[in-house]
Enzyme design. Structure first.
Site, PDB file in Angstrom:
ATOM      1  N   HIS A 189      13.567 -13.734  -7.631  1.00 45.40           N
ATOM      2  CA  HIS A 189      12.609 -13.060  -6.729  1.00 45.40           C
ATOM      3  C   HIS A 189      13.044 -13.179  -5.268  1.00 45.40           C
ATOM      4  O   HIS A 189      12.213 -13.157  -4.369  1.00 45.40           O
ATOM      5  CB  HIS A 189      11.187 -13.628  -6.876  1.00 45.40           C
ATOM      6  CG  HIS A 189      10.708 -13.693  -8.291  1.00 45.40           C
ATOM      7  ND1 HIS A 189       9.891 -12.749  -8.856  1.00 45.40           N
ATOM      8  CD2 HIS A 189      10.967 -14.602  -9.275  1.00 45.40           C
ATOM      9  CE1 HIS A 189       9.642 -13.074 -10.127  1.00 45.40           C
ATOM     10  NE2 HIS A 189      10.299 -14.189 -10.393  1.00 45.40           N
ATOM     11  N   SER A 236      30.039  -2.545  17.003  1.00 43.36           N
ATOM     12  CA  SER A 236      29.044  -1.570  17.443  1.00 43.36           C
ATOM     13  C   SER A 236      29.528  -0.933  18.728  1.00 43.36           C
ATOM     14  O   SER A 236      30.178  -1.583  19.545  1.00 43.36           O
ATOM     15  CB  SER A 236      27.713  -2.282  17.675  1.00 43.36           C
ATOM     16  OG  SER A 236      26.913  -1.544  18.576  1.00 43.36           O
ATOM     17  N   LYS A 268      28.232  -7.438  18.154  1.00 48.94           N
ATOM     18  CA  LYS A 268      28.074  -7.141  16.729  1.00 48.94           C
ATOM     19  C   LYS A 268      29.370  -7.194  15.924  1.00 48.94           C
ATOM     20  O   LYS A 268      30.412  -6.759  16.370  1.00 48.94           O
ATOM     21  CB  LYS A 268      27.462  -5.743  16.536  1.00 48.94           C
ATOM     22  CG  LYS A 268      26.033  -5.578  16.986  1.00 48.94           C
ATOM     23  CD  LYS A 268      25.033  -6.464  16.228  1.00 48.94           C
ATOM     24  CE  LYS A 268      24.858  -6.036  14.780  1.00 48.94           C
ATOM     25  NZ  LYS A 268      24.185  -4.736  14.677  1.00 48.94           N
ATOM     26  N   GLU A 310      28.097  -2.218   3.075  1.00 48.95           N
ATOM     27  CA  GLU A 310      27.014  -1.253   3.326  1.00 48.95           C
ATOM     28  C   GLU A 310      27.372   0.121   2.783  1.00 48.95           C
ATOM     29  O   GLU A 310      26.557   0.801   2.154  1.00 48.95           O
ATOM     30  CB  GLU A 310      26.743  -1.126   4.831  1.00 48.95           C
ATOM     31  CG  GLU A 310      26.093  -2.340   5.449  1.00 48.95           C
ATOM     32  CD  GLU A 310      25.986  -2.158   6.957  1.00 48.95           C
ATOM     33  OE1 GLU A 310      24.886  -1.821   7.418  1.00 48.95           O
ATOM     34  OE2 GLU A 310      27.002  -2.347   7.669  1.00 48.95           O
TER      35      GLU A 310
END
Ligand code: ARG
Length: 461
Positions: free
Chosen positions: A159, A280, A286, A293
């Site tokens: 979970h 980024s 970043k 992704e």
């Protein structure tokens, strides 16, 4: 192009509308099948010679012509013509233009309906092998990680909540298993791909004396398809292949999700190599996990491709229908997406480091040895349900006191059960917990070592 020059132009008195040519053409994607189309034609022509349907000389001209065309396509000098619809007619027309009448005999006892089925089977047969290899690469990366981090612990989740401590290697070998099933599925699917469809002709077989067994052995098919009508309308093997690929993609995507989470500062479980991340354009600090992704994001198209295929097949009457041409883009796109995903994942894993200190820290909180305490009580003859309740109360007490289980004193523990003794502390440690899970398939170092050694043997390491 006038219809006299079209290979099927005889029946037509009007020229095909340009819009229709553009709408029906598949050459811009089925040109991928040129090698398979030519290999199939070579075997077919050989058979026609053996059966006396064409002369040996014609056979030689065809073989030579096809080989030249293949070379031109390889070299990128062959001009594909959309008005010739597909790969079959582009090659056949080029052959006729090149060698004349002999070329016009190649399509004897054959239809594009069995021809396209053959091309796809030949193509997917090779691609199945390639995917199995790519999967082996990913599995190898997991085995290397499992070996490198053997003994190090991390939280195991259910979970998405901390559940029980496990070995990092156990988690890595979970993926080893998943991608192993993917290999098995592909190998299984290859059995049904590996059936010769050629000779089914348009749908009913042929009245000409062909030899399907010979073509099968030329092309390395262990089996010949049984029913010509089934054969030309069959794309089950494509669905199976794409389904198997979809499961691979799902496995890659689930892994990617973990990598995205794990590489966040919230988790900080892994460090992806700089060379495998991107930055980024506005936020200088970043370092983004774009590879996982993108893999996760590409699951949409892979699942979509499977849906497109099964929906396309759903209402089709027997036998061949032009709808079937719509199978190619989904299968090619799935293949490209999944194989690129596998290749980059193997690399990414090879360039990833676990932050073992942080992972170990993470196992120290969250009462992850609560089940061990319950099991301890079971071994002291407390019924499991009762033990579960006792430990539940103990955890509630810990929450209130802001303490972990291991930080409780014996007196504190004994408030909840008199069955608890000094020996309890051994089972409340993370190491004690992990080591106790010796059931087959469990996370104890003993079992994980055993599984790792087997994995290494399987990969021939
Ligand atoms: N391009 C077609 C396909 O991909 C080949 C078979 C066409 N057959 C036909 N009779 N039009 O399915």
């Amino acid at each position: 192009m006038t219809n006299e020059t079209k290979l099927w132009g005889g029946r037509f008195s009007e020229k095909t509308a340009a819009s229709v040519e553009a709408f029906t053409a598949s050459i811009h994607y089925d040109c991928r099948l040129f090698r398979q189309d030519i290999a199939g034609s070579q075997a077919h022509a050989k058979m026609l010679v053996r059966q006396g349907l064409i002369t040996a000389e014609e056979g030689e001209q065809i073989a030579k012509g096809l080989a030249e065309i293949e070379q031109e396509i390889e070299q990128g000098v062959f001009v594909f013509r959309p008005e010739l619809e597909d790969i079959h007619m582009n090659i056949e027309k080029a052959l006729v233009d090149r060698i004349g009448p002999a070329g016009a005999r190649l399509h004897t006892a054959r239809s594009r309906n069995d021809q396209i089925n053959l091309d796809l089977r030949l193509y997917l047969r090779e691609e199945t092998d390639r995917l199995v290899e790519l999967l082996a690469g990913v599995r190898l990366s997991f085995v290397r990680l499992a070996r490198r981090y053997l003994g190090a612990v991390m939280p195991g989740y259910t979970h998405m909540q901390r559940a029980q401590p496990v070995l990092i290697s156990h988690h890595m070998l979970a993926y080893f298993e998943m991608f192993g099933r993917d290999q098995e599925r592909l190998r299984d699917c290859a059995k049904r791909i590996n059936v010769l469809p050629l000779g089914a002709a348009a749908l009913a077989g042929t009245g000409l004396p062909i030899d399907r067994e010979f073509v099968a052995s030329e092309l390395g098919f262990p089996q010949v398809s049984a029913n010509s009508m089934d054969t030309v309308g069959d794309r089950d093997f494509v669905v199976e292949f794409v389904s198997a690929c979809t499961l691979i993609q799902l496995h890659l995507s689930r892994l990617s999700e973990e990598l995205v989470l794990w590489s966040s500062s919230e988790f900080g479980f892994v460090e992806l190599a700089d060379s495998f991340c991107t930055g980024s354009s506005i936020m200088p600090q970043k370092k983004n996990p774009d590879i996982p992704e993108l893999i996760r994001g590409k699951s949409g198209r892979v699942v979509g491709n499977l849906m497109a295929l099964i929906t396309m097949l759903k209402g089709l009457p027997l036998t061949y229908n032009r709808d079937l041409q719509e199978d190619k883009e989904p299968v090619f796109d799935t293949l490209d997406t999944v194989s690129r995903g596998l290749a980059i994942t193997a690399e990414l894993l090879g360039n990833m480091k676990f932050n073992t200190a942080r992972l170990e820290d993470a196992t120290q909180t969250g009462y992850m040895t609560a089940t061990d305490l319950a099991d301890y009580l079971v071994l002291k003859n407390v019924p499991f349900r009762e033990a579960h309740a006792i430990v539940g109360q103990t955890v509630a007490y810990c929450v209130k006191k802001k303490k972990e289980l291991i930080e409780l004193t014996l007196d504190e523990l004994r408030q909840f059960s008199k069955a608890i003794d000094e020996d309890v502390f051994a089972v409340l440690t993370v190491k004690g917990s992990v080591d106790s899970r010796r059931s087959f398939g469990g996370t104890s170092i003993f079992r994980v070592k055993e599984a790792l050694e087997k994995a290494e043997r399987d990969l021939g390491m």
